[in-house]
Design an enzyme around this catalytic site. Structure first.
Site, mmCIF file in Angstrom:
data_model
loop_
_atom_site.group_PDB
_atom_site.id
_atom_site.type_symbol
_atom_site.label_atom_id
_atom_site.label_comp_id
_atom_site.label_asym_id
_atom_site.label_seq_id
_atom_site.Cartn_x
_atom_site.Cartn_y
_atom_site.Cartn_z
ATOM 1 N N CYS A 114 39.537 32.176 38.814
ATOM 2 C CA CYS A 114 38.765 33.432 38.878
ATOM 3 C C CYS A 114 38.249 33.724 40.287
ATOM 4 O O CYS A 114 37.992 34.873 40.632
ATOM 5 C CB CYS A 114 37.579 33.367 37.930
ATOM 6 S SG CYS A 114 38.074 32.912 36.280
ATOM 7 N N HIS A 259 33.813 39.830 39.506
ATOM 8 C CA HIS A 259 34.980 39.353 38.748
ATOM 9 C C HIS A 259 34.812 39.825 37.313
ATOM 10 O O HIS A 259 33.735 39.703 36.731
ATOM 11 C CB HIS A 259 35.046 37.829 38.821
ATOM 12 C CG HIS A 259 35.930 37.218 37.787
ATOM 13 N ND1 HIS A 259 37.224 37.650 37.577
ATOM 14 C CD2 HIS A 259 35.706 36.226 36.881
ATOM 15 C CE1 HIS A 259 37.753 36.935 36.591
ATOM 16 N NE2 HIS A 259 36.855 36.078 36.155
ATOM 17 N N ASN A 289 40.265 40.174 31.089
ATOM 18 C CA ASN A 289 40.020 39.308 32.246
ATOM 19 C C ASN A 289 41.372 38.936 32.862
ATOM 20 O O ASN A 289 42.148 38.195 32.246
ATOM 21 C CB ASN A 289 39.253 38.071 31.768
ATOM 22 C CG ASN A 289 38.932 37.097 32.875
ATOM 23 O OD1 ASN A 289 39.551 37.101 33.931
ATOM 24 N ND2 ASN A 289 37.966 36.229 32.623
#
Ligand code: UT7
Length: 332
Positions: A114, A259, A289
């Site tokens: 991430c 993020h 995501n």
């Protein structure tokens, strides 16, 4: 010292849209649960035979190059951030290099999940500041839909993750009042196993066994609650670190692009930092995501939507597997 400026941004997402409603065909979940807990309404799934991580990265890169007004042949370094490379080795950087016809230039793969985009930016900035490279292409791409189990067992992760890619061109400049002002990266390996894909790894004689397949051990594992708890502490911490480093405060910030892990995390951070809706950009609703690609994908859309003007102060921040986290402050 030279400054590193982001001069072009682009993104590419696979065509297939998968709605929450569709996921209810495979697992015991509801669109209401998914939206309430994550904010996600739909995500993209890659098309086998057409989309690969490196090809999606190349498509995003071509748009970024065009927006920067830079020809591919002028790029002197490739950085590719992904947790889902085309092959176990070599990395996707060399494959994208081949795809773009850029023989000979170096290609580095970044494996910080991430936080991949932030880590990639810090590498690009360091090389540019040192004078070693002048025109860097940073691409981020993920194919995660094929490692999600669309079943009750896999539902806590399957509803969250999606596929996509984005890229930025980063160039040297003498104008130090603009560009990437600073990057801040961190890691704590203590929590490595809390969000991981363990197998097939190199630490067992047999990398894949029938038992692993049966137990679902070839799927990623996430301790969602623990990740959430750490994320909401690390995000504000690392955003403040970037602001303080530059002698700025939260009131100076025009746009935060976090993020896209979970809308609830982003909203928590927004509230804690006292930011209005106009000063935070989220698009997890549409893509889920997308791990390393999530920040540049949101950045690309924010630019297209006119949410970033010349001179704006933009902060990118990430937290995820590793644990790793980081931030970058950019004067646009
Ligand atoms: O980008 C990488 C970093 N990752 C993250 O930042 C993720 C951080 N964590 C999260 O986003 C959240 O923890 C999740 C969205 C993964 C889970 O949300 P939660 O509110 O923490 O739920 P939970 O895991 O505590 O589960 C609550 C309940 C459980 O049922 P019981 O035990 O209360 O009966 C789960 O079994 O929700 C159940 N559940 C589901 N129900 C319907 C878990 N997944 C689902 C699902 N649909 N997809």
């Amino acid at each position: 010292m030279k400054s590193a400026h982001i001069t072009g941004v682009g993104h590419y997402v696979p065509e297939q849209v998968v709605t929450n409603e569709e996921l209810t065909n495979y697992m015991d979940t509801t669109p209401a649960w998914i939206v309430e807990r994550t904010g996600i309404k739909e995500r993209r799934f890659f098309k086998e035979g057409e989309d690969t991580v490196s090809k999606m990265g190349a498509k995003a890169a071509k748009i970024a190059l065009e927006n920067a007004g830079v020809e591919a042949k002028d790029i002197d370094l490739i950085i590719f951030a992904t947790l889902s490379p085309d092959y176990n080795f070599p990395g996707s950087g060399v494959l994208m290099q081949r795809e773009l016809g850029l023989k000979g230039i170096p290609a580095i793969d970044v494996r910080q999940q991430c936080s991949g985009f932030i880590y990639g930016l810090s590498v690009a900035q360091a090389y540019i500041r040192s004078g070693m490279y002048k025109n860097v292409l940073l691409a981020c791409g993920e194919i995660q839909s094929n490692v999600m189990e669309l079943s009750d067992r896999g539902r806590n992760m399957a509803v969250i993750f999606g596929d996509g890619a984005a890229a930025v061109v980063i160039q040297t400049s003498d104008d130090t009042s603009k560009g990437i002002l600073s990057t801040h990266i961190h890691a704590d390996g203590e929590f490595a196993e809390e969000l991981m894909l363990e197998h097939p790894g190199s630490n067992r004689k047999e990398r894949i066994t029938a038992e692993m397949i049966e137990n679902g051990d070839l799927l990623p594992h996430m301790n969602g609650r623990l990740v959430f708890k750490h994320a909401i502490v690390r995000f504000p911490e690392v955003i403040n670190e970037a602001l303080e480093h530059n002698g700025l405060t939260i009131t100076d910030l025009d746009l935060l692009i976090p993020h896209q892990a979970n809308l609830r995390i982003a909203e928590h951070v927004q509230k804690e930092m006292g930011l209005s809706n106009e000063r935070v950009y989220n698009n997890i609703q549409k893509y889920g995501n997308t791990t390393a690609a999530s920040i540049p994908l949101a950045f690309s859309e924010a630019l297209q939507a006119g949410r970033i003007k010349q001179g704006d102060l933009v902060c990118f921040a990430a937290f995820g597997s590793g644990f790793t986290w980081g931030s970058a402050l950019v004067r646009w």
